[in-house]
Design a protein around this motif. Sequence first.
Motif, short mmCIF file in Angstrom:
data_model
loop_
_atom_site.label_atom_id
_atom_site.label_comp_id
_atom_site.label_asym_id
_atom_site.label_seq_id
_atom_site.Cartn_x
_atom_site.Cartn_y
_atom_site.Cartn_z
N CYS A 148 0.85 20.87 4.83
CA CYS A 148 2.12 21.51 5.06
C CYS A 148 2.79 21.02 6.26
O CYS A 148 2.19 21.06 7.27
N GLY A 149 4.00 20.70 6.24
CA GLY A 149 4.75 20.07 7.25
C GLY A 149 5.27 21.19 8.17
O GLY A 149 5.81 20.83 9.37
N HIS A 150 5.19 22.42 7.53
CA HIS A 150 5.75 23.65 8.30
C HIS A 150 4.52 24.27 8.95
O HIS A 150 4.84 24.46 10.46
N CYS A 151 3.59 24.69 8.61
CA CYS A 151 2.65 25.35 9.05
C CYS A 151 1.29 24.50 9.45
O CYS A 151 0.48 25.19 10.32
N GLY A 152 1.14 23.23 9.04
CA GLY A 152 -0.03 22.69 8.91
C GLY A 152 -1.26 22.76 8.39
O GLY A 152 -2.26 22.29 8.31
N ARG A 153 -1.06 23.72 7.38
CA ARG A 153 -2.26 24.36 6.54
C ARG A 153 -2.54 23.13 5.53
O ARG A 153 -1.40 22.59 4.75
N THR A 154 -3.76 22.73 4.88
CA THR A 154 -3.90 22.06 3.96
C THR A 154 -4.04 22.62 2.64
O THR A 154 -4.66 23.80 2.49
N ASN A 155 -3.35 22.38 1.84
CA ASN A 155 -3.14 23.01 0.39
C ASN A 155 -3.87 22.08 -0.68
O ASN A 155 -3.68 20.60 -0.47
N ARG A 156 -4.27 22.57 -1.50
CA ARG A 156 -4.90 21.89 -2.82
C ARG A 156 -3.98 21.91 -3.89
O ARG A 156 -3.82 22.94 -4.45
N LEU A 157 -3.58 20.97 -4.44
CA LEU A 157 -2.53 20.76 -5.55
C LEU A 157 -3.51 20.43 -6.79
O LEU A 157 -4.21 19.56 -6.86
N PRO A 158 -3.39 21.40 -7.98
CA PRO A 158 -4.11 21.38 -9.05
C PRO A 158 -4.01 20.11 -9.77
O PRO A 158 -2.88 19.68 -9.98
N ALA B 147 2.58 18.56 -10.69
CA ALA B 147 3.52 17.54 -10.13
C ALA B 147 3.70 18.04 -8.73
O ALA B 147 3.98 19.31 -8.49
N PRO B 148 3.86 17.25 -7.49
CA PRO B 148 4.00 17.81 -6.21
C PRO B 148 5.31 18.24 -5.78
O PRO B 148 5.68 18.87 -5.01
N ASP B 149 6.44 17.68 -6.94
CA ASP B 149 7.73 18.01 -6.59
C ASP B 149 8.27 19.39 -6.20
O ASP B 149 8.73 19.50 -5.14
N GLY B 150 7.86 20.28 -6.77
CA GLY B 150 8.16 21.78 -6.45
C GLY B 150 6.96 22.44 -5.67
O GLY B 150 7.02 23.53 -5.61
N ALA B 151 5.96 21.83 -5.30
CA ALA B 151 4.80 22.55 -4.76
C ALA B 151 5.24 23.33 -3.51
O ALA B 151 5.98 22.84 -2.64
N ARG B 152 5.15 24.49 -3.40
CA ARG B 152 5.08 25.40 -2.05
C ARG B 152 3.58 25.62 -1.39
O ARG B 152 2.48 25.47 -2.15
N CYS B 153 3.60 25.64 -0.14
CA CYS B 153 2.57 26.24 0.64
C CYS B 153 1.65 27.32 0.40
O CYS B 153 2.76 28.17 0.10
N CYS C 205 2.36 29.71 4.11
CA CYS C 205 3.65 30.05 4.30
C CYS C 205 4.91 29.96 3.42
O CYS C 205 5.85 30.41 3.78
N HIS C 206 4.38 29.57 2.30
CA HIS C 206 5.39 29.44 1.15
C HIS C 206 6.57 28.74 1.05
O HIS C 206 7.53 28.82 0.36
N GLN C 207 6.50 27.75 2.04
CA GLN C 207 7.63 26.85 2.36
C GLN C 207 7.54 25.77 1.19
O GLN C 207 6.37 25.61 1.04
N GLN C 208 8.46 25.07 0.94
CA GLN C 208 8.56 23.96 -0.14
C GLN C 208 7.70 22.80 0.85
O GLN C 208 7.98 22.47 1.98
N MET C 209 6.91 22.23 0.03
CA MET C 209 5.64 21.12 0.39
C MET C 209 6.64 19.88 0.71
O MET C 209 6.38 19.18 1.81
N PHE C 210 7.36 19.46 0.03
CA PHE C 210 8.10 18.15 0.14
C PHE C 210 9.63 18.65 0.05
O PHE C 210 10.24 19.37 -0.82
N THR C 211 10.62 18.19 1.31
CA THR C 211 11.85 18.61 1.37
C THR C 211 12.86 17.23 1.35
O THR C 211 13.88 17.54 1.41
#
Length: 147
Positions: free
Chosen positions: A9-19, A23-29, A32-38
């Motif tokens: 995550c570019g906001h909080c720095g946590r590593t997330n796993r995308l199943p 698609a990563p387009d709308g993925a949220r952390c 912190c629940h922020q959009q992963m890609f802005t």
Amino acid sequence: MSETCQIVCGHCGRTNRLPPGRAPDGARCGSCHQQMFTGHPIEVDEEGFARQLANSDVPLLVDVWAPWCGPCRAMAPMFERAAQQLEPRVRPLKLNSDRAAATSSRLNITGIPTLLLMRRGREIARHSGVMDARSIVAWTEAGLTHS
């Protein structure tokens, strides 16, 4: 994507796993629940860069720059436009060489602006000098294809 993908995550720095298959387009952390890609580059310090490099399965496009550098300032809007076209296939990062002197030295940065294309912790392409948005996108896609 056929397998789990790690994204930092570019906001909080946590590593997330995308199943797989998501698609990563709308993925949220998940933290912190922020959009992963802005569609905007992420400003990183040495710690943030190291975290992205070590934990991200998404290729990194790093703009190494400095605020006093005229060519760097001229390329900044071009990098911004390229980021909009390249995300989420690539994670665009901005690394201030003055604030990240140790990292810049370790990466052998001898001139700025320098673009680095990195995948799974290793450099796969490098370009020094100003490029326009279309050239940045073409150079990045070529680097991904040849690696």
